[in-house]
Design a protein around this motif. Structure first.
Motif, PDB file in Angstrom:
ATOM      1  N   ARG A 189       0.822  -1.208   0.000  1.00  0.00           N
ATOM      2  CA  ARG A 189       0.000   0.000   0.000  1.00  0.00           C
ATOM      3  C   ARG A 189       0.858   1.262   0.000  1.00  0.00           C
ATOM      4  NH1 ARG A 189      -3.956   0.852   5.014  1.00  0.00           N
ATOM      5  NH2 ARG A 189      -1.942   1.120   6.027  1.00  0.00           N
ATOM      6  N   GLU A 190       1.912   1.275   0.812  1.00  0.00           N
ATOM      7  CA  GLU A 190       2.757   2.464   0.881  1.00  0.00           C
ATOM      8  C   GLU A 190       3.530   2.669  -0.415  1.00  0.00           C
ATOM      9  OE1 GLU A 190       5.063   1.792   4.333  1.00  0.00           O
ATOM     10  OE2 GLU A 190       3.445   2.299   5.744  1.00  0.00           O
ATOM     11  N   ALA A 191       3.966   1.577  -1.055  1.00  0.00           N
ATOM     12  CA  ALA A 191       4.659   1.715  -2.339  1.00  0.00           C
ATOM     13  C   ALA A 191       3.722   2.305  -3.388  1.00  0.00           C
ATOM     14  CB  ALA A 191       5.193   0.359  -2.792  1.00  0.00           C
ATOM     15  N   HIS A 192       2.481   1.837  -3.390  1.00  0.00           N
ATOM     16  CA  HIS A 192       1.507   2.373  -4.349  1.00  0.00           C
ATOM     17  C   HIS A 192       1.206   3.839  -4.058  1.00  0.00           C
ATOM     18  CE1 HIS A 192      -2.641   3.154  -5.814  1.00  0.00           C
ATOM     19  NE2 HIS A 192      -2.199   2.498  -6.864  1.00  0.00           N
ATOM     20  N   ASP A 193       1.004   4.185  -2.789  1.00  0.00           N
ATOM     21  CA  ASP A 193       0.724   5.574  -2.434  1.00  0.00           C
ATOM     22  C   ASP A 193       1.900   6.472  -2.790  1.00  0.00           C
ATOM     23  OD1 ASP A 193      -1.698   4.752  -1.490  1.00  0.00           O
ATOM     24  OD2 ASP A 193      -1.115   4.747   0.630  1.00  0.00           O
ATOM     25  N   SER A 194       3.113   5.966  -2.596  1.00  0.00           N
ATOM     26  CA  SER A 194       4.296   6.755  -2.924  1.00  0.00           C
ATOM     27  C   SER A 194       4.389   7.008  -4.418  1.00  0.00           C
ATOM     28  CB  SER A 194       5.552   6.026  -2.431  1.00  0.00           C
ATOM     29  OG  SER A 194       6.716   6.706  -2.841  1.00  0.00           O
ATOM     30  N   GLU A 197       1.873   7.080  -6.554  1.00  0.00           N
ATOM     31  CA  GLU A 197       0.835   8.036  -6.922  1.00  0.00           C
ATOM     32  C   GLU A 197       1.222   9.454  -6.503  1.00  0.00           C
ATOM     33  OE1 GLU A 197      -2.958   6.852  -5.397  1.00  0.00           O
ATOM     34  OE2 GLU A 197      -3.429   5.792  -7.250  1.00  0.00           O
ATOM     35  N   ALA A 198       1.838   9.588  -5.331  1.00  0.00           N
ATOM     36  CA  ALA A 198       2.254  10.914  -4.871  1.00  0.00           C
ATOM     37  C   ALA A 198       3.327  11.490  -5.790  1.00  0.00           C
ATOM     38  CB  ALA A 198       2.777  10.830  -3.435  1.00  0.00           C
ATOM     39  N   LYS A 199       4.255  10.637  -6.229  1.00  0.00           N
ATOM     40  CA  LYS A 199       5.289  11.112  -7.157  1.00  0.00           C
ATOM     41  C   LYS A 199       4.680  11.554  -8.477  1.00  0.00           C
ATOM     42  CE  LYS A 199       9.127   8.359  -5.321  1.00  0.00           C
ATOM     43  NZ  LYS A 199      10.084   7.258  -5.605  1.00  0.00           N
ATOM     44  N   ALA A 200       3.684  10.805  -8.951  1.00  0.00           N
ATOM     45  CA  ALA A 200       3.039  11.183 -10.207  1.00  0.00           C
ATOM     46  C   ALA A 200       2.320  12.522 -10.062  1.00  0.00           C
ATOM     47  CB  ALA A 200       2.059  10.093 -10.639  1.00  0.00           C
ATOM     48  N   ARG A 201       1.601  12.695  -8.944  1.00  0.00           N
ATOM     49  CA  ARG A 201       0.916  13.973  -8.728  1.00  0.00           C
ATOM     50  C   ARG A 201       1.909  15.123  -8.598  1.00  0.00           C
ATOM     51  NH1 ARG A 201      -2.329  10.681  -5.299  1.00  0.00           N
ATOM     52  NH2 ARG A 201      -1.123  11.365  -3.488  1.00  0.00           N
ATOM     53  N   LEU A 202       3.029  14.860  -7.927  1.00  0.00           N
ATOM     54  CA  LEU A 202       4.044  15.889  -7.767  1.00  0.00           C
ATOM     55  C   LEU A 202       4.656  16.261  -9.110  1.00  0.00           C
ATOM     56  CD1 LEU A 202       5.739  17.651  -5.910  1.00  0.00           C
ATOM     57  CD2 LEU A 202       7.317  15.716  -5.615  1.00  0.00           C
ATOM     58  N   ALA A 203       4.904  15.254  -9.957  1.00  0.00           N
ATOM     59  CA  ALA A 203       5.466  15.535 -11.278  1.00  0.00           C
ATOM     60  C   ALA A 203       4.518  16.389 -12.108  1.00  0.00           C
ATOM     61  CB  ALA A 203       5.769  14.225 -11.998  1.00  0.00           C
ATOM     62  N   VAL A 204       3.215  16.069 -12.044  1.00  0.00           N
ATOM     63  CA  VAL A 204       2.227  16.865 -12.787  1.00  0.00           C
ATOM     64  C   VAL A 204       2.188  18.295 -12.250  1.00  0.00           C
ATOM     65  CG1 VAL A 204      -0.226  17.128 -13.275  1.00  0.00           C
ATOM     66  CG2 VAL A 204       0.829  14.874 -13.440  1.00  0.00           C
ATOM     67  N   SER A 205       2.209  18.446 -10.936  1.00  0.00           N
ATOM     68  CA  SER A 205       2.172  19.785 -10.339  1.00  0.00           C
ATOM     69  C   SER A 205       3.410  20.588 -10.717  1.00  0.00           C
ATOM     70  CB  SER A 205       2.074  19.677  -8.815  1.00  0.00           C
ATOM     71  OG  SER A 205       0.882  19.018  -8.432  1.00  0.00           O
ATOM     72  N   GLU A 206       4.578  19.936 -10.683  1.00  0.00           N
ATOM     73  CA  GLU A 206       5.800  20.631 -11.051  1.00  0.00           C
ATOM     74  C   GLU A 206       5.779  21.059 -12.518  1.00  0.00           C
ATOM     75  OE1 GLU A 206       8.915  17.973 -10.038  1.00  0.00           O
ATOM     76  OE2 GLU A 206       8.988  18.593  -7.925  1.00  0.00           O
ATOM     77  N   GLU A 207       5.244  20.204 -13.388  1.00  0.00           N
ATOM     78  CA  GLU A 207       5.181  20.564 -14.801  1.00  0.00           C
ATOM     79  C   GLU A 207       4.209  21.719 -15.030  1.00  0.00           C
ATOM     80  OE1 GLU A 207       6.219  20.416 -18.801  1.00  0.00           O
ATOM     81  OE2 GLU A 207       7.149  19.649 -16.968  1.00  0.00           O
ATOM     82  N   ARG A 208       3.105  21.719 -14.304  1.00  0.00           N
ATOM     83  CA  ARG A 208       2.172  22.834 -14.430  1.00  0.00           C
ATOM     84  C   ARG A 208       2.803  24.131 -13.954  1.00  0.00           C
ATOM     85  NH1 ARG A 208      -3.239  19.811 -12.030  1.00  0.00           N
ATOM     86  NH2 ARG A 208      -3.812  18.698 -13.949  1.00  0.00           N
TER      87      ARG A 208
END
Length: 378
Positions: A175-180, A182-193
């Motif tokens: 669960r923590e690996a999956h959450d991590s 997903e968090a990295k993906a969201r962070l990458a999208v936010s950084e690109e925006r």
């Protein structure tokens, strides 16, 4: 992707549910046999069986609570299970028979589940108390030597508790690996925006400020010096045209994809999702425009595999201007760009390739796999 941790949780919990059900059937069967042979009264057997069923019925709920949260101490369910187990053990027949240790294993099972709710030090103390009481009780009623009872009970307690903790640790890790991820993906999208917003601000902030000032100046000069006002408006038009060109270049750079990076990203995403990814790419002679089109095809194809299949294997082959992505794990119903209800990503990719003079197809194969094929002009 999102379903994979939940699937792992279901597998772990259902396996434990099956084990609890099997043990419940075993203990209830033994209690019924004792009632049939007269070693326990029918009323006592009924109460003991009711307590056993209640205790084993609570165990799955206790496991789910421990898997989904990080409990800090015993809950009412844990205490209720302890009371039910104690009542059942008090009513069940105890004597020098060989099934005495078997009855008392209910206490070991309760200990292993309770270990999910208390710190390790408390678990050790509680385990020592349970094993000590069980050993003393069995030695007292059966006459066996204490080492012959203590060693098996201690091993049983350690193995059961360690196994229960290991199962929960495994679920939490997944669960923590999956959450991590997903968090990295969201962070990458936010950084690109943020990057794109910063680029647009840097490009347009100065130009729009100058345009605003010159427009105000031209408005003031319109009634005083028409020639100068016309010159200022001409400058405004030039600045607006330059700004539009800069924005178009920024957007083009933002949308341009690198084929090698997309192949590497597709491999990482697919393998993180549990699908083996094989890549054979020979695209050195392609133009930058063709490589960009293939990069878009790789991105959309990998997204389609992740979203709409349960693939365990995906092969990506690029030979010149021809890309083929072949994956297994195809569901019974799929969306096809050429028929049915195409997804917006594949439909947009098809339009992009056809507009550029290429071709596109995506459909199941006769062998039960899914093939995406994109052809770009060299």
């Amino acid at each position: 992707m999102a379903a994979r941790p939940e699937t792992a949780r279901k597998i772990l919990l259902h396996w434990m549910d099956a084990l609890m059900a099997l043990l419940a059937v075993l203990f209830v069967t033994l209690a019924v046999l004792h009632a049939a042979t007269g070693t326990i009264s029918p009323l006592g057997a009924a109460i003991a069986i009711t307590c056993l069923l209640g205790c084993f019925a609570l165990f799955p709920f206790m496991l789910r609570d421990a898997y989904d949260t990080r409990p800090r101490g015993p809950t009412p369910k844990v205490l209720a299970a302890a009371v039910l187990a104690a009542v059942a053990l008090a009513l069940l027949p105890h004597g020098p028979a060989n099934d005495v240790p078997g009855w008392l294993e209910i206490g070991i099972l309760w200990l292993s589940i309770t270990a999910l709710y208390v710190p390790l030090a408390v678990t050790a103390c509680l385990g020592a108390a349970v094993v000590g009481l069980v050993t003393a009780y069995v030695v007292a009623i059966s006459g066996r030597s204490w080492p012959s009872v203590l060693v098996p009970e201690l091993i049983s307690a350690v193995v059961a508790t360690a196994g229960m903790l290991l199962w929960r640790w495994l679920w939490w890790t997944i669960r923590e690996a999956h959450d991590s991820k997903e968090a990295k993906a969201r962070l990458a999208v936010s950084e690109e925006r943020l990057r794109f917003a910063r680029d647009l601000h840097d490009l347009l902030g100065h130009s729009l400020s100058v345009i605003t000032l010159k427009s105000e100046l031209a408005a003031k000069l319109a009634t005083k010096d028409a020639g100068r006002a016309a010159g200022e408006m001409a400058e405004v038009r030039r600045l607006a045209g330059d700004s539009l060109t800069e924005v178009q270049q920024a957007v083009h750079g933002y949308r341009a994809l690198d084929l090698d990076e997309e192949l590497s990203g597709a491999r990482a995403a697919l393998e993180a999702a549990g699908a083996r990814c094989l890549i054979d790419a020979r695209a050195d002679g392609l133009s930058p425009a063709a490589r960009t089109l293939l990069a878009w095809a790789v991105r959309e194809g990998a997204t389609n595999v992740l979203k709409h299949s349960t693939a365990t294997r995906c092969a990506i082959t690029i030979d010149g201007g021809v890309l083929e992505m072949l994956n297994d794990g195809v569901p019974a119903r799929v969306s096809l760009p050429g028929g049915g209800r195409p997804g917006s990503g594949l439909r947009g990719l098809s339009e992009r390739l056809v507009t550029a003079g290429g071709s596109f197809s995506a459909e199941p194969t006769a062998t039960g796999e899914f093939l995406l094929r994109a052809v770009v002009p060299a």
